[in-house]
Design an enzyme around this catalytic site. Sequence first.
Site, PDB file in Angstrom:
ATOM      1  CG  HIS A 470     -17.784  36.750   6.926  1.00  0.00           C
ATOM      2  ND1 HIS A 470     -16.688  36.168   7.508  1.00  0.00           N
ATOM      3  CD2 HIS A 470     -17.304  37.630   6.005  1.00  0.00           C
ATOM      4  CE1 HIS A 470     -15.586  36.664   6.971  1.00  0.00           C
ATOM      5  NE2 HIS A 470     -15.933  37.561   6.063  1.00  0.00           N
ATOM      6  CB  CYS A 489     -16.603  40.364   3.380  1.00  0.00           C
ATOM      7  SG  CYS A 489     -17.273  39.946   1.750  1.00  0.00           S
TER       8      CYS A 489
END
Length: 577
Positions: A470, A489
């Site tokens: 992301h 992440c």
Amino acid sequence: MTLPHQHARQVFLSFNQGIEKYQYSYAIIARYLVFLYFAFTILPALAEARPATLSAEAIRAQLAKNTLEGVSETSLSELRRFYHQHDYQPVWVQEGVTDNLLDMALVLIGRAHEEGLSGHDYQIETLSRLRKAAPDTDSLALELGITRSMLALSHDLYRGRLAATSADPDWHIPQPAFDPVDFLQQSVASANPARLEQALTELSPKIRQYSALKQLLGRLRDLVTAGTEWTQIPDNIASIHPQDKHAAIPLVRQRIREMHHVFEKQEYDIADNNSQIYDDQLVKAVKSFQRQYGLNADGVIGKNTRRALNTTVIEHIQQLRITLERLRWLPRKFSERYILVNIAGFNLAAIQDNERIFEMRIVVGRDYRSTPSFSSRISHLVVNPYWNVPTSIANKDLLPKQQHNPDYFASEGIRVFSSHRYESELDPYSIDWHALGRSLPYVLRQEPGRKNALGTIKFMFPNPFSIYLHDTPSKYLFQKDIRTFSSGCIRLEKPQQLAEFVLGSAFEQANIQEKIDSGKTQTVHLPKSVPIYLLYLTAWSDEQDEVHFSSDIYGRDKRALAYARWLQPEPHLSQSF
């Protein structure tokens, strides 16, 4: 000529002819004696130097035993299967025909260190001793020993010596399947040493990274053999900035010159002097060094740069050995287009037709939320995503901030819901946050916007770890040397560039920027899913085959090296490194 002289001449000629006659006889006798000496002395010695021919019955009887000393059940099962397929006939110990095949097998086992493996693990010393002596009683041990070692070596070259998930519990990529018995049967079918050598050489990964790391490993092993030790920089000193004067500068200069001997980079070819001034030439060389070691190329010799400079030859060898092993754990065939994430190197690369199209910096998980190694396929991306806050992050990170500042959730666009159905929203100002202690009975979700932790795009791929790629509003983090700031992440430096790559020809039609500007949450499916590999590699090479290094941020190399027992050098370098 007078009569006395004629008589004397006849006596001399007669004597000379006699000498020539006896010389001829002596030559014949001498040749006969040499033949006898060779027949009774040399030939028996040569016969002893050659392994005696084995019978199928001897091999069958030995393998019929329930156990063999020093042989695991797996190895014994493979030996039985191999010789059953070979009708129990010997492969290496045969009369004349396969002497060269046997010696080639020993050469190949002796080369195991070139792949970052150890000849000691394949009994190279024992097999060499048996080959030199090769009395009749050892021929069976030599035959089975060579086969056992060749089966093990071929297995280890193709899919790795270690069980990946045991050596690295955070590794979740299946190792490639391989049958060493079938491989070895095909490789020795023609009894051709060249065919055996070619077959074994083709087993290791055929990627540029593997080749580059292997070549560097050889150079470093040569340094250790020569007794070379690199210069160490004092660690208890303040940061050194360009143009500073410092007593450690001559040591830094010497260390950079040592780098030139190994890597032959032009920037490392600097003048040899004892000046304590951190001059422009040395600054340029240090910046190049920092880039090679995954550090910010600011020229400042701080603690991270000093730590990299003080990496020893042996430590580099260990990094290369475990990295070569990790590369052997990978699939042997990759798609034409895929994403390669190097967690340890804080780097993402887009690969197409075996070439790197572009690279970018990334931020990975903190030590206690480390990003695992696994593979998947990117299926879609989400523009202007919501952030559904994981429970662990809500409890450990966000709840304390809300307890400290009652306006925190409102200022960050974080909404509070009673459940993951996100239907019943609660007013954060109506909740006594201090009464909750350390456990949050609610669900948090952050709205899209400039403060959203996921930025403007997230890339989704199925996995059991809830990991995705992301964007991030915290762009300053990409300037850090050690980028372990996420909750597991991967944060991307250039998300739109990645979107263009994974969407391919559909990128323009997707109108990603237009969707971002709309502020609406929208899903964009890829025309074709793109494979992604998240790896942990502390050594890797670029398109110019220059090898780069990073620190062992999660300690996974050290753990795997300890499991493999590769942390401590063995008695002989050729068998250790």
